[in-house]
Scaffold this motif. Sequence first.
Motif, PDB file in Angstrom:
ATOM      1  N   ASP A 130     103.122 -19.769 -52.641  1.00 34.56           N
ATOM      2  CA  ASP A 130     102.933 -21.044 -52.957  1.00 34.56           C
ATOM      3  C   ASP A 130     101.845 -21.876 -52.384  1.00 34.56           C
ATOM      4  O   ASP A 130     100.985 -22.673 -53.395  1.00 34.56           O
ATOM      5  N   HIS A 131     101.543 -21.763 -50.960  1.00 34.67           N
ATOM      6  CA  HIS A 131     100.599 -22.396 -50.368  1.00 34.67           C
ATOM      7  C   HIS A 131     100.268 -21.514 -49.297  1.00 34.67           C
ATOM      8  O   HIS A 131     101.117 -21.028 -48.605  1.00 34.67           O
ATOM      9  N   LEU A 132      98.838 -21.586 -49.043  1.00 36.08           N
ATOM     10  CA  LEU A 132      98.537 -20.682 -47.693  1.00 36.08           C
ATOM     11  C   LEU A 132      97.448 -21.784 -47.115  1.00 36.08           C
ATOM     12  O   LEU A 132      96.447 -21.643 -47.436  1.00 36.08           O
ATOM     13  N   TYR A 133      97.936 -22.431 -46.053  1.00 33.10           N
ATOM     14  CA  TYR A 133      97.056 -23.437 -45.592  1.00 33.10           C
ATOM     15  C   TYR A 133      96.215 -22.898 -44.235  1.00 33.10           C
ATOM     16  O   TYR A 133      97.014 -22.435 -43.364  1.00 33.10           O
ATOM     17  N   VAL A 134      94.826 -23.040 -44.432  1.00 31.29           N
ATOM     18  CA  VAL A 134      94.077 -22.620 -43.224  1.00 31.29           C
ATOM     19  C   VAL A 134      93.075 -24.004 -42.823  1.00 31.29           C
ATOM     20  O   VAL A 134      92.819 -24.725 -43.735  1.00 31.29           O
ATOM     21  N   THR A 135      92.690 -23.988 -41.628  1.00 35.88           N
ATOM     22  CA  THR A 135      91.616 -25.283 -41.436  1.00 35.88           C
ATOM     23  C   THR A 135      90.486 -24.575 -40.883  1.00 35.88           C
ATOM     24  O   THR A 135      90.567 -24.607 -39.394  1.00 35.88           O
ATOM     25  N   PRO A 136      89.434 -24.211 -41.442  1.00 45.46           N
ATOM     26  CA  PRO A 136      88.145 -23.890 -40.792  1.00 45.46           C
ATOM     27  C   PRO A 136      87.464 -24.988 -40.243  1.00 45.46           C
ATOM     28  O   PRO A 136      87.544 -25.996 -40.577  1.00 45.46           O
ATOM     29  N   ALA A 137      86.809 -24.774 -39.107  1.00 45.85           N
ATOM     30  CA  ALA A 137      85.862 -25.766 -38.536  1.00 45.85           C
ATOM     31  C   ALA A 137      84.639 -25.391 -38.074  1.00 45.85           C
ATOM     32  O   ALA A 137      84.689 -24.029 -37.891  1.00 45.85           O
ATOM     33  N   ASN A 138      83.757 -26.215 -37.726  1.00 48.26           N
ATOM     34  CA  ASN A 138      82.469 -25.760 -37.267  1.00 48.26           C
ATOM     35  C   ASN A 138      82.060 -24.380 -38.040  1.00 48.26           C
ATOM     36  O   ASN A 138      81.637 -23.517 -37.282  1.00 48.26           O
ATOM     37  N   LEU A 139      81.801 -24.441 -39.506  1.00 49.73           N
ATOM     38  CA  LEU A 139      81.216 -23.252 -39.961  1.00 49.73           C
ATOM     39  C   LEU A 139      79.605 -23.461 -39.811  1.00 49.73           C
ATOM     40  O   LEU A 139      79.333 -24.419 -40.308  1.00 49.73           O
ATOM     41  N   THR A 140      79.468 -22.209 -39.432  1.00 51.52           N
ATOM     42  CA  THR A 140      77.881 -22.273 -39.237  1.00 51.52           C
ATOM     43  C   THR A 140      77.301 -20.922 -39.812  1.00 51.52           C
ATOM     44  O   THR A 140      77.560 -19.907 -39.664  1.00 51.52           O
ATOM     45  N   ALA A 141      76.257 -21.229 -40.592  1.00 52.08           N
ATOM     46  CA  ALA A 141      75.602 -20.233 -41.204  1.00 52.08           C
ATOM     47  C   ALA A 141      74.015 -20.072 -40.461  1.00 52.08           C
ATOM     48  O   ALA A 141      73.327 -20.820 -39.982  1.00 52.08           O
ATOM     49  N   TYR A 142      73.719 -18.790 -40.336  1.00 49.98           N
ATOM     50  CA  TYR A 142      72.453 -18.255 -39.592  1.00 49.98           C
ATOM     51  C   TYR A 142      71.641 -17.444 -40.620  1.00 49.98           C
ATOM     52  O   TYR A 142      72.068 -16.623 -41.351  1.00 49.98           O
ATOM     53  N   GLN A 143      70.287 -17.960 -40.355  1.00 51.15           N
ATOM     54  CA  GLN A 143      69.341 -16.874 -40.988  1.00 51.15           C
ATOM     55  C   GLN A 143      69.092 -16.190 -39.721  1.00 51.15           C
ATOM     56  O   GLN A 143      67.901 -16.301 -38.677  1.00 51.15           O
ATOM     57  N   SER A 144      69.439 -14.877 -39.408  1.00 51.93           N
ATOM     58  CA  SER A 144      69.649 -14.158 -38.271  1.00 51.93           C
ATOM     59  C   SER A 144      68.395 -13.085 -38.455  1.00 51.93           C
ATOM     60  O   SER A 144      68.416 -12.392 -39.464  1.00 51.93           O
ATOM     61  N   ASP A 145      67.751 -13.043 -37.552  1.00 49.90           N
ATOM     62  CA  ASP A 145      66.797 -12.019 -37.349  1.00 49.90           C
ATOM     63  C   ASP A 145      66.525 -11.659 -35.800  1.00 49.90           C
ATOM     64  O   ASP A 145      66.141 -12.263 -34.946  1.00 49.90           O
ATOM     65  N   PRO A 146      66.690 -10.542 -35.526  1.00 48.12           N
ATOM     66  CA  PRO A 146      67.149  -9.417 -36.645  1.00 48.12           C
ATOM     67  C   PRO A 146      68.393  -9.501 -37.037  1.00 48.12           C
ATOM     68  O   PRO A 146      69.312 -10.313 -36.571  1.00 48.12           O
ATOM     69  N   PRO A 147      68.885  -8.905 -38.242  1.00 48.81           N
ATOM     70  CA  PRO A 147      70.292  -9.129 -38.986  1.00 48.81           C
ATOM     71  C   PRO A 147      71.252  -8.820 -37.980  1.00 48.81           C
ATOM     72  O   PRO A 147      71.131  -8.058 -37.011  1.00 48.81           O
ATOM     73  N   PHE A 148      72.424  -9.693 -37.996  1.00 45.08           N
ATOM     74  CA  PHE A 148      73.435  -9.516 -36.933  1.00 45.08           C
ATOM     75  C   PHE A 148      74.356  -8.609 -37.211  1.00 45.08           C
ATOM     76  O   PHE A 148      74.938  -8.462 -38.252  1.00 45.08           O
ATOM     77  N   ASP A 149      74.657  -7.795 -36.289  1.00 50.10           N
ATOM     78  CA  ASP A 149      75.815  -6.784 -36.335  1.00 50.10           C
ATOM     79  C   ASP A 149      77.046  -6.834 -35.413  1.00 50.10           C
ATOM     80  O   ASP A 149      76.947  -6.982 -34.146  1.00 50.10           O
ATOM     81  N   ALA A 150      78.086  -7.678 -36.269  1.00 49.53           N
ATOM     82  CA  ALA A 150      79.236  -8.170 -35.353  1.00 49.53           C
ATOM     83  C   ALA A 150      79.909  -6.979 -34.287  1.00 49.53           C
ATOM     84  O   ALA A 150      80.290  -7.473 -33.274  1.00 49.53           O
ATOM     85  N   ASP A 151      79.705  -5.869 -34.778  1.00 46.16           N
ATOM     86  CA  ASP A 151      80.278  -4.775 -34.106  1.00 46.16           C
ATOM     87  C   ASP A 151      79.413  -4.706 -32.691  1.00 46.16           C
ATOM     88  O   ASP A 151      79.989  -4.100 -31.478  1.00 46.16           O
ATOM     89  N   ALA A 152      78.349  -5.112 -32.714  1.00 48.71           N
ATOM     90  CA  ALA A 152      77.545  -4.996 -31.420  1.00 48.71           C
ATOM     91  C   ALA A 152      77.525  -6.106 -30.530  1.00 48.71           C
ATOM     92  O   ALA A 152      77.102  -5.866 -29.130  1.00 48.71           O
ATOM     93  N   GLY A 153      78.385  -7.000 -30.907  1.00 48.37           N
ATOM     94  CA  GLY A 153      78.460  -8.235 -30.031  1.00 48.37           C
ATOM     95  C   GLY A 153      77.379  -9.256 -29.773  1.00 48.37           C
ATOM     96  O   GLY A 153      76.308  -9.247 -30.624  1.00 48.37           O
ATOM     97  N   GLY A 154      77.480 -10.200 -29.023  1.00 41.44           N
ATOM     98  CA  GLY A 154      76.473 -11.346 -28.881  1.00 41.44           C
ATOM     99  C   GLY A 154      76.696 -12.185 -29.970  1.00 41.44           C
ATOM    100  O   GLY A 154      77.697 -12.307 -30.716  1.00 41.44           O
ATOM    101  N   MET A 155      75.646 -12.902 -30.206  1.00 39.76           N
ATOM    102  CA  MET A 155      75.562 -14.181 -31.214  1.00 39.76           C
ATOM    103  C   MET A 155      74.250 -13.808 -32.146  1.00 39.76           C
ATOM    104  O   MET A 155      73.444 -13.139 -31.569  1.00 39.76           O
ATOM    105  N   PRO A 156      74.336 -14.494 -33.343  1.00 45.30           N
ATOM    106  CA  PRO A 156      73.084 -14.111 -34.089  1.00 45.30           C
ATOM    107  C   PRO A 156      71.866 -14.746 -33.480  1.00 45.30           C
ATOM    108  O   PRO A 156      72.026 -16.030 -32.914  1.00 45.30           O
ATOM    109  N   GLN A 157      70.700 -14.243 -33.553  1.00 49.94           N
ATOM    110  CA  GLN A 157      69.451 -14.866 -33.185  1.00 49.94           C
ATOM    111  C   GLN A 157      68.757 -15.261 -34.213  1.00 49.94           C
ATOM    112  O   GLN A 157      68.203 -14.768 -35.196  1.00 49.94           O
ATOM    113  N   ALA A 158      68.888 -16.846 -34.569  1.00 44.21           N
ATOM    114  CA  ALA A 158      68.653 -17.185 -35.618  1.00 44.21           C
ATOM    115  C   ALA A 158      67.675 -18.487 -35.654  1.00 44.21           C
ATOM    116  O   ALA A 158      67.811 -19.272 -34.461  1.00 44.21           O
ATOM    117  N   ALA A 159      66.293 -18.674 -36.130  1.00 44.05           N
ATOM    118  CA  ALA A 159      65.661 -20.016 -35.949  1.00 44.05           C
ATOM    119  C   ALA A 159      65.816 -20.955 -36.740  1.00 44.05           C
ATOM    120  O   ALA A 159      65.831 -22.337 -36.615  1.00 44.05           O
TER     121      ALA A 159
END
Lengths: 275, 168
Positions: free
Chosen positions: A66-95
């Motif tokens: 009937d309901h499924l509540y979640v509360t996202p916060a601090n959503l951040t979008a990156y233009q990552s260069d190089p493309p980010f690979d979550a499996d490799a770890g670290g954080m996106p490198q984005a200008a």
Amino acid sequence: MATWRVHLVGLTLLTALLLSGCGNTPTAAPPVSSEVGTGTLEFRANGEDFVRQGFVTSDGWAISFDHLYVTPANLTAYQSDPPFDADAGGMPQAAVQVSLEKPTTVDLAAGDAQADPILVGAVEAAAGRYNALAWELVRAADGPADGAVILMEGRAAKDDVMLPFRISLDGERAYVCGDFVGDERKGILQAGETADLEATFHFDHLFGDGSAPPDADINRGALGFEPFAALAQDGMVDVDMSALQAGLSAEDYAKLTEMHLAHVGEGHCQNTSES
Amino acid sequence: MPGAKSIRWYYLLPLLLLPALALAAPVTAHGSNISYTIGPAVALVAQFDNGEPMAGAQVTIYAPDDPVNPWMTGTCDAEGRFTFMPDPDRPGNWEVQVRQSGHGDIVVIPVGAGMATAAGMGEGVARYAPVMQPVGGVGGYTPLQLLVMGASVVWGCVGTALFFINRK
């Protein structure tokens, strides 16, 4: 005594340096560039058909929400260069990166069975390719999900038993993910236009998927619904984390707390809150 | 050596944090892995995290200058393998998406300009990235983490040396 002080300071500094390397804090967002033009970047949350249409769990319970509540916060979008690979770890490198910081509680079960993913919010953003996404899941500060990080309300049926349920999960999380994986591309923003990014939640990882073989990977790590059904009182499952910790087996409770629901479409994310 | 006794053990304490640094490495969930090798063509192997091949997985390839419309689609074989030859006249990041059973991943394969020649693809091999490198430093560690780990090792060696010198 003076020698002790020198040593103590050295020890403290070294320890602080070591610990400082453990964080994965996103850097502050640079200003939006006007040279390439701007558009509207939407952040959406999606529980997929499992939430919108219901499903059968790995142990045979037909679930509908009937309901499924979640509360996202601090959503951040990156233009990552190089493309980010979550499996490799670290954080996106984005200008270029943009954020929607305000926590917003959304109901992933809102709308009909064919409803679009839920809009969390939108920001003006520089045109370009947003190919990485980070977000946090936080406790709702008010509203119907007040105090819960994830609140699931619905019904579960098996044979001649029907159990309403209200399951409140705790434990704030932070995730970082690469590009969206799915039928369409996301995050490609043209000047003057609108594009979206999606935080996807796979609840079949929690309950299992009855349409998959019992020994499928998705079902081996899932709890199913039976452990929750066993906690029913007066014909209803109404539990929070305290009740779950007290009522579930240690193994099932560990599975629950380590459950990894966050994706970008079918692409996987890194849980940075565990780092 | 005044004060040498007080150096005996506690300067080694930061070394106890090294395992914590190891734990700070990224935590990844279940999922899929795509690896590739470069030869006359790009050869992909797609597997689930448990090592099972992504047999019959959907493959969608996007050229660098058109990230929206697929340049090629196909399916992996029973061993999770798929081979293709990127257009050498379209240099840049070729994106390959592999999906099956609700799991998927994307790899980005950089292709250099002018890779193809009359002699074939072989001369362009060096312009390919042979493996995907983690972002943000060696082994997924930040430069600061690497620096601190190196300093800790040196510090530990000094502490150990002082410990044995002091025993004499």
